[in-house]
Design a protein around this motif. Sequence first.
Motif, PDB file in Angstrom:
ATOM      1  N   GLY A 142       0.781  -1.229   0.000  1.00 23.04           N
ATOM      2  CA  GLY A 142       0.000   0.000   0.000  1.00 23.04           C
ATOM      3  C   GLY A 142       0.814   1.281   0.000  1.00 23.04           C
ATOM      4  O   GLY A 142       0.270   2.367  -0.134  1.00 23.04           O
ATOM      5  N   ALA A 143       2.133   1.181   0.114  1.00 21.82           N
ATOM      6  CA  ALA A 143       3.001   2.364   0.106  1.00 21.82           C
ATOM      7  C   ALA A 143       3.591   2.548  -1.291  1.00 21.82           C
ATOM      8  O   ALA A 143       4.154   1.613  -1.863  1.00 21.82           O
ATOM      9  CB  ALA A 143       4.118   2.225   1.131  1.00 21.82           C
ATOM     10  N   THR A 144       3.451   3.755  -1.822  1.00 20.04           N
ATOM     11  CA  THR A 144       3.967   4.062  -3.152  1.00 20.04           C
ATOM     12  C   THR A 144       5.312   4.756  -3.028  1.00 20.04           C
ATOM     13  O   THR A 144       5.469   5.687  -2.243  1.00 20.04           O
ATOM     14  CB  THR A 144       2.990   4.975  -3.913  1.00 20.04           C
ATOM     15  OG1 THR A 144       1.727   4.319  -4.003  1.00 20.04           O
ATOM     16  CG2 THR A 144       3.495   5.291  -5.305  1.00 20.04           C
ATOM     17  N   THR A 145       6.268   4.273  -3.826  1.00 18.24           N
ATOM     18  CA  THR A 145       7.564   4.945  -3.935  1.00 18.24           C
ATOM     19  C   THR A 145       7.827   5.255  -5.397  1.00 18.24           C
ATOM     20  O   THR A 145       7.371   4.525  -6.287  1.00 18.24           O
ATOM     21  CB  THR A 145       8.723   4.091  -3.375  1.00 18.24           C
ATOM     22  OG1 THR A 145       8.787   2.867  -4.105  1.00 18.24           O
ATOM     23  CG2 THR A 145       8.542   3.811  -1.893  1.00 18.24           C
ATOM     24  N   MET A 146       8.537   6.333  -5.631  1.00 16.65           N
ATOM     25  CA  MET A 146       8.919   6.723  -6.983  1.00 16.65           C
ATOM     26  C   MET A 146      10.408   7.010  -6.995  1.00 16.65           C
ATOM     27  O   MET A 146      10.912   7.678  -6.096  1.00 16.65           O
ATOM     28  CB  MET A 146       8.140   7.959  -7.422  1.00 16.65           C
ATOM     29  CG  MET A 146       6.656   7.721  -7.493  1.00 16.65           C
ATOM     30  SD  MET A 146       5.770   9.179  -8.061  1.00 16.65           S
ATOM     31  CE  MET A 146       4.111   8.701  -7.639  1.00 16.65           C
ATOM     32  N   SER A 147      11.085   6.489  -8.009  1.00 19.29           N
ATOM     33  CA  SER A 147      12.523   6.718  -8.114  1.00 19.29           C
ATOM     34  C   SER A 147      12.883   7.111  -9.536  1.00 19.29           C
ATOM     35  O   SER A 147      12.209   6.731 -10.488  1.00 19.29           O
ATOM     36  CB  SER A 147      13.301   5.474  -7.680  1.00 19.29           C
ATOM     37  OG  SER A 147      12.942   4.358  -8.459  1.00 19.29           O
TER      38      SER A 147
END
Length: 117
Positions: free
Chosen positions: A62-67
């Motif tokens: 449920g946690a969104t990360t963007m790299s």
Amino acid sequence: MKQYLLSVHFVEGAPTPSDEEVQTMFRETGRINDDMQAAGAWVFGGGLTSPESATVVRVDNGATTMSDGPFAETKEHIAGFWVIKCADLDQALAWAQRCAAACGPIEVRPFDDLSQA
């Protein structure tokens, strides 16, 4: 008619084409695009910016990360693509041959049956 993805590959470290060679590639791919449209094979196509412009989005629990940067660390990247519709793989490979002559290696992959509906 089945749909196929023709992807254009860029290889890091390969000799950089001259401006004249790039213009020739653009002219040739433009002719191929026109021919695909006239033949009714064209669905969609486009060129991509460099892999460094990519953003990778992940969702984990449920946690969104963007790299920043491409998903995979690799020397080959997709530089552009066509989505075409053809009666069979042989027709798709014939288009791919023309595309490869114009702009380098082409990978041909059929869409799965679920995508065809």
